[in-house]
Design a protein around this motif. Sequence first.
Motif, PDB file in Angstrom:
ATOM      1  N   ARG A 193       0.835  -1.212   0.000  1.00 37.94           N
ATOM      2  CA  ARG A 193       0.000   0.000   0.000  1.00 37.94           C
ATOM      3  C   ARG A 193       0.862   1.251   0.000  1.00 37.94           C
ATOM      4  O   ARG A 193       0.643   2.194  -0.753  1.00 37.94           O
ATOM      5  N   HIS A 194       1.882   1.216   0.859  1.00 37.03           N
ATOM      6  CA  HIS A 194       2.790   2.361   0.975  1.00 37.03           C
ATOM      7  C   HIS A 194       3.509   2.625  -0.352  1.00 37.03           C
ATOM      8  O   HIS A 194       3.523   3.745  -0.853  1.00 37.03           O
ATOM      9  N   ILE A 195       4.067   1.571  -0.936  1.00 32.80           N
ATOM     10  CA  ILE A 195       4.904   1.771  -2.123  1.00 32.80           C
ATOM     11  C   ILE A 195       4.054   2.160  -3.334  1.00 32.80           C
ATOM     12  O   ILE A 195       4.490   2.937  -4.190  1.00 32.80           O
ATOM     13  N   ASN A 196       2.830   1.645  -3.406  1.00 39.47           N
ATOM     14  CA  ASN A 196       1.957   2.061  -4.503  1.00 39.47           C
ATOM     15  C   ASN A 196       1.641   3.544  -4.412  1.00 39.47           C
ATOM     16  O   ASN A 196       1.605   4.247  -5.428  1.00 39.47           O
ATOM     17  N   LYS A 197       1.423   4.022  -3.203  1.00 37.94           N
ATOM     18  CA  LYS A 197       1.162   5.451  -2.997  1.00 37.94           C
ATOM     19  C   LYS A 197       2.388   6.284  -3.406  1.00 37.94           C
ATOM     20  O   LYS A 197       2.274   7.299  -4.076  1.00 37.94           O
ATOM     21  N   VAL A 198       3.567   5.793  -3.019  1.00 39.09           N
ATOM     22  CA  VAL A 198       4.807   6.496  -3.373  1.00 39.09           C
ATOM     23  C   VAL A 198       4.975   6.546  -4.891  1.00 39.09           C
ATOM     24  O   VAL A 198       5.271   7.595  -5.471  1.00 39.09           O
ATOM     25  N   ARG A 199       4.777   5.400  -5.533  1.00 45.73           N
ATOM     26  CA  ARG A 199       5.029   5.327  -6.982  1.00 45.73           C
ATOM     27  C   ARG A 199       4.077   6.217  -7.774  1.00 45.73           C
ATOM     28  O   ARG A 199       4.424   6.695  -8.849  1.00 45.73           O
ATOM     29  N   GLN A 200       2.881   6.424  -7.230  1.00 49.42           N
ATOM     30  CA  GLN A 200       1.938   7.330  -7.904  1.00 49.42           C
ATOM     31  C   GLN A 200       2.474   8.752  -7.965  1.00 49.42           C
ATOM     32  O   GLN A 200       2.017   9.552  -8.765  1.00 49.42           O
ATOM     33  N   GLN A 201       3.423   9.041  -7.075  1.00 52.00           N
ATOM     34  CA  GLN A 201       3.938  10.407  -7.013  1.00 52.00           C
ATOM     35  C   GLN A 201       5.250  10.574  -7.772  1.00 52.00           C
ATOM     36  O   GLN A 201       5.869  11.634  -7.730  1.00 52.00           O
TER      37      GLN A 201
END
Length: 252
Positions: A82-90
């Motif tokens: 969840r964390h890394i998907n949020k990061v990658r969106q940015q």
Amino acid sequence: MSMQRPMVEVRGARKSFGAAEVLKGIDLSVDRGQIVAVIGPSGSGKSTLLRSINHLEALDSGEVWLDGMQVNQPLHGQAFERHINKVRQQMGMVFQHFNLFPHLTVLDNITMGPVILKGMSKSEAHALAHGLLSKVGLADKIDAYPSRLSGGQKQRVAIARALAMQPKVMLFDEATSALDPELVDEVNAVMKKLAAEHMTMLIVTHEMRFAGEVADRVLFMDGGVVVEEGPPSEMFRAPQKERTRTFLKKYL
Ligand code: ADP
Ligand code: MG
């Protein structure tokens, strides 16, 4: 000296593949709106560094930060996903080889992320895609399939697709090195446009002239370390280290 926190920060990055240590303690900081070009010989670790920033590679040690948030957090399982998907969106990333979905039109390639990941309405995403395609000079290709586009056009769509997620930083890994020479400028022109709009960018490139034109700072990597960094005017005119001089001689 700016007291603002960096947009991207890498501290003490180390990474080995088997017995080969590819990143040997890299420190890197990119301020908001800054453009940093990464240069260096093939195999020096440039791609591994870039891929570590959005965690396509996991560092053995060291830290990666994006706008005050640690990317490589010690989370596990679904919490980390969840964390890394949020990061990658940015973070927008553009690779050497256009990775557009061949079975989707240009429009769908661009709107897929915002619609699926951000819950944007189709009409809003369509308007966004149209605006971004105009920016990269391809508004007339909105309904085309990637197979009908030139390499330069595909790469410009890839940039538009990354921008559609409204990233905080754009990472370019030799975005033009697979292109025929006559198509390089149209892609570089888009990157320059983004630079003029103060997009934060980290650009791995072999094109020294382009790096000199677009970058606020150039970072020379060799053998997994940052050998030297500085503004292009200084790096290219008066490199301080012998390794930098030897490398640049091949290009300048
Ligand atoms: P550059 O982008 O500067 O050419 P890379 O970061 O791609 O360098 O590669 C640095 C070194 O790490 C090279 O020797 C490469 O062969 C090795 N390497 C990169 N990725 C992997 C991998 N997934 N597995 C094993 N070795 C790798
Ligand atoms: Mg590379």
